[in-house]
Design an enzyme around this catalytic site. Structure first.
Site, short mmCIF file in Angstrom:
data_model
loop_
_atom_site.label_atom_id
_atom_site.label_comp_id
_atom_site.label_asym_id
_atom_site.label_seq_id
_atom_site.Cartn_x
_atom_site.Cartn_y
_atom_site.Cartn_z
CE1 TYR A 66 -3.90 2.09 0.46
CE2 TYR A 66 -3.17 2.56 2.70
CZ TYR A 66 -4.04 2.78 1.65
OH TYR A 66 -5.04 3.71 1.79
NE ARG A 104 -6.24 12.70 -6.87
CZ ARG A 104 -5.69 12.14 -5.78
NH1 ARG A 104 -4.46 12.48 -5.41
NH2 ARG A 104 -6.34 11.24 -5.09
CE LYS A 111 -6.69 3.33 -1.42
NZ LYS A 111 -6.93 4.12 -0.21
CD GLU A 148 -8.48 5.00 -3.53
OE1 GLU A 148 -7.74 5.85 -2.99
OE2 GLU A 148 -9.48 4.50 -2.97
CG ASP A 149 -5.51 7.43 -6.35
OD1 ASP A 149 -5.96 8.07 -5.38
OD2 ASP A 149 -4.45 6.80 -6.29
CG ASP A 192 -10.48 5.73 0.30
OD1 ASP A 192 -11.05 5.84 1.40
OD2 ASP A 192 -9.27 5.50 0.18
CG ASP A 193 -8.92 9.51 -3.83
OD1 ASP A 193 -7.89 9.17 -3.23
OD2 ASP A 193 -9.28 8.98 -4.89
CG ASN A 239 -0.13 9.01 1.08
OD1 ASN A 239 0.74 8.92 1.93
ND2 ASN A 239 -1.40 8.80 1.35
#
Length: 609
Positions: free
Chosen positions: A138, A191, A209, A280-281, A303-304, A451
């Protein structure tokens, strides 16, 4: 209402801590029932889900046609486990002194090889050593893996839906061999962490994830599905890379883009109507657009936007406790948020919602003490071409000028909290950190949440050095605790989404919730905020040890489930119906969540034609 139970923080935290003492695992390791397989011989050995390497007993070797295909000695699961750990420790010793990137990728490779060969052993190793291995599978190593994924690729994992598959997704979805899928994590690679557009190489994020879902939430690994939606890339380096495995075209935009996402969502929920989908992302504009587009139609969350917001809110509430103030004082906290992407705006929105609920005021009134800074400086109402999601947080330029720098805002506002989700490494430089010494708080908080590690707004060492030793520090990626000159320890709080998203997903799944509501997300944040004791919080420790991740997930999952019941959206799971769920006590709910966690042990294999 989530805020009615805040006064019982200490009691709940103490009970939680007591339950975790001396408990390594949460499920029985009794011999499970047999697993029916429809393959024999070398096909079994080449299937990582069924393969036991040299662990097949003689009876199975006879049943499955494995005699002669394996060395004669039978190695127990425990011996295999110890052998792998020794190999890993040997790798650590042999790579000592080498560059961090080289060491990180070497560790990822050895784990990935085990994952490719023997999933049962892989997940047991991961669960039992989660603190050591989570940073490898992760954040932060997953970012490095994504950057190099085309060169690291060895075998397929997950599914790939591209712009070239338009009109075919409803049939493609049936190419996935699992009859049941509980959890899907999807990205378009636009992203990836703070690394930008990585195109199809972003598949490493859903894979990592979902590994955390298995390790932390006990989702059965046969029922997870990583998804890459390849709509092209605007990364010229990737387009010119001969090893790049994705579409060599610019990203789709507008309606063309949304039509691809729409088609996938319809296909996925047609085949698996009870699945939970985590976005995600995605770049900010599509993160918000898709969230609003699907959140009332499908069981999904981003989640972001929402997971990061929940973890950050838990940290912000913990900061108030660390100051020795009542939680009601959260409404008076002045908070500067640096970064106006999906994560930054998501955090700001959830925190403002919390203030509005606690103070009984409107959302607009609750934005008073929040200051949003993007790449062009402080966001005010003078700003043109402002992201619609950022409009509610724009300040009156009469208070502070449009485009004011971070240092200027910190010196003027003297905030209680400086929170970074900018993706710009080192943006909280010495001058910014020293300005936080003038905070109106007796114990100011600095959260460098971007991150991977290179993109963190500052390091823990710099924060304690320049902002003072009496601060609370949180980060998105792991940092070591800091030894302070006064002999105390400057605690580092990894404000990582892993504390929440597994519980959100598991609680949603086991409740059979039709959608994921704001109430469920706020309940998750409240539960995490209540997990630590007052004594721990006074030391500056806001988040629990990742070693307790399964217990944390069970508590969060139970809170999410109870919130879903309150919102009247549960349909039950399996043989457990909505009425059964509604009659469960809090302890029974936690037990229900725990009992439904998968745990990796070898099942007896029985061949059936």
């Amino acid at each position: 209402m989530m805020w009615r139970n805040i006064a019982s923080f200490s009691k709940v935290a103490a009970a939680s801590a007591a339950r975790t003492r001396g408990s390594r695992r949460w499920l029985s390791t009794a011999i499970p029932g047999p697993c029916i397989v429809h393959k024999r011989g070398s096909d079994i050995l080449h299937d990582p889900w069924f393969n036991k390497d040299t662990g097949f007993p003689l009876t199975e070797r006879d049943r499955l046609g494995l005699r002669g295909l394996l060395p004669p000695r039978i190695i127990s699961f425990e011996q295999q486990y110890d052998r792998f750990i020794e190999s890993f420790r040997s790798l650590e010793r042999n790579t000592k002194g080498q560059p961090d990137n080289v060491v990180s990728l070497a560790k990822w490779r050895i784990l990935n090889r085990l994952h490719d060969r023997n999933e049962t052993l892989y997940y047991r190793v991961l669960i039992d050593n989660i603190k050591d291995f989570a940073p490898i599978i992760y954040t932060p190593t997953v970012g490095l893996v994504c950057q190099n994924y085309s060169g690291l690729y060895r075998r397929p994992r997950g599914m790939y839906f591209s712009a070239k598959d338009k009109g075919e997704m409803m049939s493609m979805i049936y190419n996935w061999p699992a009859h049941q899928v509980d959890m899907i994590v999807i990205t378009d690679g636009s992203r990836i962490l703070g690394l930008g557009d990585l195109g199809v190489q972003g598949i490493g994020i859903p894979i990592g994830k979902l590994d955390m879902y298995v390790a932390a939430a006990g989702i059965n690994p046969q029922r997870v599905l990583p998804i890459m939606l390849d709509v092209g890339t605007n990364n010229q380096k990737l387009l010119q890379n001969p090893l790049y495995l994705g579409l060599r075209q610019p990203r789709l935009e507008g309606e063309e883009y949304l039509e691809i996402i729409d088609e996938f969502m319809e296909a996925a929920f047609t085949r698996w109507p009870k699945a939970v989908v985590q976005f995600e992302d995605f770049q900010a504009k599509w993160a918000f657009e898709t969230l609003e587009r699907y959140r009332k139609r499908f069981c999904m969350f981003n989640d972001d936007v929402q997971g990061t917001a929940g973890v950050a809110l838990a940290g912000l509430l913990g900061t108030v406790r660390a100051q020795g103030r009542p939680l009601s004082d959260f409404v008076n906290q002045k908070i500067v948020v640096v970064g106006a992407g999906s994560a930054g705006l998501g955090v700001t929105k959830m925190a403002v919602q919390a203030v509005a609920r606690m103070a009984g005021i409107s959302f607009a009134e609750a934005t008073k003490n929040f200051y949003l800074i993007d790449k062009d400086g402080l966001v005010t109402t003078e700003r043109t071409k402002l992201d619609p999601a950022a409009v509610p947080f724009a300040k009156n330029p009469a208070e502070i000028r449009e485009g004011a720098s971070i240092v200027e805002v910190v010196r003027t506002v003297r905030p209680h909290v400086l929170l970074g989700l900018s993706g710009v490494g080192g943006i909280f430089h010495e001058e910014v950190l020293k300005a936080m010494r003038e905070s109106d708080s007796c114990k100011p908080a600095i959260f460098a949440m971007s991150n991977p590690t290179l993109n963190a707004e500052c390091t823990a060492a710099d924060a304690f050095k320049h902002a003072g030793e009496n601060i609370v520090f949180g980060s998105g990626s792991p940092f070591e605790n800091v030894e302070l000159e006064n002999g105390n320890v400057g605690h580092v709080n990894q404000a990582n989404n892993m504390y929440l998203f597994p519980g959100i997903g598991l609680g949603t799944l086991l409740s059979g919730a039709r959608i994921v509501t704001d109430g469920m997300l706020l309940a998750a944040a409240e539960c995490l905020a209540s997990y630590m004791t007052d004594e721990e919080v006074q030391k500056g420790i806001l988040y629990p040890s990742i070693n307790n991740i399964r217990h944390i997930t069970a508590e969060v999952g139970a809170a999410v489930l109870r919130a879903a019941i309150s919102d009247d959206i549960v349909e039950g799971h399996g043989d457990v119906g909505p009425r059964d769920l509604s009659h469960m006590s809090k302890e029974e709910t936690v037990d229900y969540i725990t009992r439904n966690m998968w745990f990796p042990i070898y099942s007896p294999l029985v061949h059936e034609k």
